[in-house]
Design a protein around this motif. Structure first.
Motif, PDB file in Angstrom:
ATOM      1  N   THR A  29      38.020  93.447  47.152  1.00 55.01           N
ATOM      2  CA  THR A  29      38.156  92.115  47.732  1.00 55.01           C
ATOM      3  C   THR A  29      37.030  91.895  48.741  1.00 55.01           C
ATOM      4  OG1 THR A  29      39.606  92.906  49.506  1.00 55.01           O
ATOM      5  CG2 THR A  29      40.650  92.175  47.452  1.00 55.01           C
ATOM      6  N   PRO A  30      36.613  90.655  48.951  1.00 59.66           N
ATOM      7  CA  PRO A  30      35.548  90.382  49.927  1.00 59.66           C
ATOM      8  C   PRO A  30      35.995  90.689  51.346  1.00 59.66           C
ATOM      9  CG  PRO A  30      36.490  88.334  49.107  1.00 59.66           C
ATOM     10  CD  PRO A  30      37.072  89.421  48.262  1.00 59.66           C
ATOM     11  N   SER A  80      34.676  90.077  55.341  1.00 55.56           N
ATOM     12  CA  SER A  80      33.710  89.465  56.257  1.00 55.56           C
ATOM     13  C   SER A  80      33.352  90.433  57.379  1.00 55.56           C
ATOM     14  CB  SER A  80      34.287  88.176  56.845  1.00 55.56           C
ATOM     15  OG  SER A  80      35.474  88.431  57.572  1.00 55.56           O
TER      16      SER A  80
END
Length: 405
Positions: free
Chosen positions: A332-333, A335
């Motif tokens: 999953t991305p 940040s």
């Protein structure tokens, strides 16, 4: 940066090294954008550039106070600033020099000395740490949930049986990890066995010395390094091809043994050899035919937290992520992947407020796409993150082991 280091220090190798580092800084301020503590406090003195000015003033003989120490203590040692710095300033080494000189000139209050001595007396010693851990695990059901999450649950494990392989690597059994998260090393042994490598434990070897080094007990850290070199050396002479490290923070320390013992004529050459042989587990697995792990079957959704010691200390960004994708996991991305989670060795115990803020910021970044599991590569990050979330947090090698089972 112009310098005027005081004469008694200026003529020493350490003083000359500090002067070279200070002179390489051009005050650009790029480092502040990636400094976790500056992001939290907004105080210039809680960023690398401000701390460099504090260390410069200290080495030039200016008066130092508890405020100087407070700002230096707040540094996580994450080295994100070194990754960002266009001038190649060796900030972490300068911080070591500054903290050592500050400790000489301004001894800590008794309560701080006792707390740090207790950490050094417990965590690097597996039997002592295990005794304390067992007490905490027995009390875990009685504790409030946030406190209970700080204590890893009791785990039953057995060192796996493996076949004989001509290739051998030595395992650094990280003091806390071998007791707090024992599945990490057992999973590593199973994966390497499948890759045709025997993972060997050397009983005489102990803590890598990172904790003592972080707590400014540099003589103690060097003694631990010498002990490990003596313990490993016969196996190295017999052909062990690497010293494998499953905790990225310990890997950063081992890879700097050559610098740590650079002024020791009896150990200098062997220390450099040990540093060259030290390998993060990710380096080894990635080199050993990772295509064999590829899978069309999509497994759990994983958010990977890359420890600072892996991406900034060892300069190995992206290695683990590629391994997990090859094994069939969906990443999953995340940040702000460059920012520290707030663990940083003993930091979360000594600076809990900032560490807690950074942990929540990191968990928000990791949880944005609702992963099923959070994976990382360092025991400190694993336990610190787990203490703030219900989402399971594990070492990435457990997922690779699961994919191969």
């Amino acid at each position: 940066m112009q310098t005027a280091i005081i004469a008694p220090l200026r003529d020493t190798p350490v003083g000359q090294e500090a002067e070279r580092i200070l002179r390489s800084c051009v005050h650009c301020g790029f480092c502040t954008a990636t400094c976790p503590t500056y992001q939290v406090t907004g105080d210039e003195l809680d960023g690398p550039r401000g701390r460099i000015y504090l260390i410069k003033a200290l080495l030039e003989g200016e008066q130092v106070t508890s405020e100087t120490r407070r700002h230096l203590d707040r540094c996580l040692g994450c080295r994100a600033c070194e990754t960002t710095c266009p001038s190649g300033v060796r900030y972490s080494r300068l911080l070591d020099i500054g903290r050592s000189e500050l400790a000489r000139r301004l001894p800590r209050p008794a309560d701080e000395r006792i707390k740090r001595a207790a950490l050094r007396a417990l965590i690097p010693h597996p039997r002592r740490f295990n005794g304390l851990l067992r007490i905490g695990q027995a009390m875990r059901p009685l504790l409030p949930r946030p406190w209970a999450r700080r204590i890893p649950p009791k785990t039953h494990f057995h060192w796996p049986k493996s076949g004989w392989h001509p290739r051998t690597m030595l395992l650094l059994e990280s003091c806390g990890q071998s007791r707090g998260t024992p599945r990490t090393n057992t999973a590593a042994a199973r994966v390497l066995d499948r890759l045709g490598i025997t993972l060997t434990r050397i009983e005489r070897a102990g803590c890598c010395g990172a904790l003592s080094h972080h707590l400014d007990a540099h003589s103690e850290a060097r003694a631990m390094a010498r002990n490990n070199i003596d313990a490993w050396w016969p196996a190295i002479e017999d052909g062990a091809e690497a010293i494998l490290v499953t905790a990225s923070g310990c890997g950063t320390m081992l890879k700097e043994y050559g610098e740590l013992l650079a002024d020791d004529p009896d150990y200098r050459a062997r220390a450099h050899r040990i540093a060259a042989l030290a390998k993060d587990l990710g380096e080894v697995v990635a080199k050993e035919g990772i295509e064999a792990l590829s899978s069309e079957h999509k497994r759990q959704r994983i958010a990977f937290h890359s420890p600072c010691s892996l991406q900034h200390g060892q300069q190995l960004p992206g290695v683990i992520e590629r391994l997990l994708v090859a094994a069939g996991y969906e990443l999953t991305p995340v940040s702000e992947p460059h920012l520290c989670c707030g663990s940083a060795g003993p930091y979360s115990l000594l600076e809990p407020t900032i560490a807690g803020t950074l942990r929540q910021r990191k968990l928000n970044a990791l949880s944005g796409s609702d992963p099923e599991i959070i994976a990382t590569a360092n025991i400190g990050c694993q336990l610190h993150l787990q203490s703030g979330t219900e989402t399971p947090v594990c070492h990435w090698i457990e997922l690779i082991d699961q994919a191969l089972t």
